[in-house]
Scaffold this motif. Structure first.
Motif, PDB file in Angstrom:
ATOM      1  N   ALA A 199       4.947  -2.243  -5.116  1.00 44.42           N
ATOM      2  CA  ALA A 199       4.463  -0.911  -5.502  1.00 44.42           C
ATOM      3  C   ALA A 199       3.704  -0.941  -6.823  1.00 44.42           C
ATOM      4  CB  ALA A 199       5.634   0.066  -5.591  1.00 44.42           C
ATOM      5  N   LYS A 200       4.133  -1.779  -7.760  1.00 47.38           N
ATOM      6  CA  LYS A 200       3.488  -1.842  -9.077  1.00 47.38           C
ATOM      7  C   LYS A 200       2.215  -2.682  -9.092  1.00 47.38           C
ATOM      8  CE  LYS A 200       7.565  -1.098 -11.926  1.00 47.38           C
ATOM      9  NZ  LYS A 200       7.139   0.012 -12.737  1.00 47.38           N
TER      10      LYS A 200
ATOM     11  N   ASP B 156      10.123  -4.754  -3.188  1.00 49.41           N
ATOM     12  CA  ASP B 156       9.383  -3.518  -2.924  1.00 49.41           C
ATOM     13  C   ASP B 156       8.902  -2.850  -4.208  1.00 49.41           C
ATOM     14  OD1 ASP B 156       9.691  -3.881  -0.198  1.00 49.41           O
ATOM     15  OD2 ASP B 156      11.439  -2.556  -0.066  1.00 49.41           O
ATOM     16  N   ASP B 157       9.679  -2.972  -5.287  1.00 48.60           N
ATOM     17  CA  ASP B 157       9.260  -2.412  -6.580  1.00 48.60           C
ATOM     18  C   ASP B 157       8.059  -3.168  -7.139  1.00 48.60           C
ATOM     19  OD1 ASP B 157      11.323  -0.523  -6.492  1.00 48.60           O
ATOM     20  OD2 ASP B 157      12.714  -1.841  -7.575  1.00 48.60           O
TER      21      ASP B 157
ATOM     22  N   MET C 111      13.752  -8.501  -9.992  1.00 53.10           N
ATOM     23  CA  MET C 111      13.310  -7.218  -9.429  1.00 53.10           C
ATOM     24  C   MET C 111      13.356  -7.248  -7.903  1.00 53.10           C
ATOM     25  SD  MET C 111      10.052  -6.126 -11.809  1.00 53.10           S
ATOM     26  CE  MET C 111       9.832  -4.589 -10.941  1.00 53.10           C
ATOM     27  N   HIS C 112      13.493  -6.062  -7.315  1.00 53.99           N
ATOM     28  CA  HIS C 112      13.417  -5.914  -5.865  1.00 53.99           C
ATOM     29  C   HIS C 112      11.957  -6.078  -5.457  1.00 53.99           C
ATOM     30  CE1 HIS C 112      13.567  -4.085  -1.884  1.00 53.99           C
ATOM     31  NE2 HIS C 112      14.884  -4.257  -1.934  1.00 53.99           N
TER      32      HIS C 112
END
Length: 77
Positions: free
Chosen positions: A52-53, A48-49, A45-46
């Motif tokens: 955010a989660k 930033d993702d 995963m990136h």
């Protein structure tokens, strides 16, 4: 990168990155099954993702959690 956690059961998080993509996450200490599951879920995963989660996730009455600490570690990169 090694991140020393604060306010949680795990003592540190080792993170291997490929640019902004998470290659590998290893928690030292904490709840083994849950943290192994989180590590597997975020691989590929990136960052930033993931931030955010997971940022702001709390553990019981604590102001933070191991997932939140992972988000903080990724923010420091």
């Amino acid at each position: 990168m090694t991140y020393l956690t604060r306010g949680v059961c795990s003592q540190m998080i080792n993170i291997e990155m490929d640019g902004d993509i998470i290659k590998k996450v290893v928690f030292k200490g904490g709840c083994p099954g849950n943290l192994l599951g989180i590590s597997k879920l975020v691989e590929g995963m990136h960052k930033d993702d993931v931030i955010a989660k997971l940022e702001g996730t709390r553990c019981g009455f604590k102001a933070t959690s191991c997932p939140d600490q992972l988000a903080q570690a990724l923010k420091s990169l």
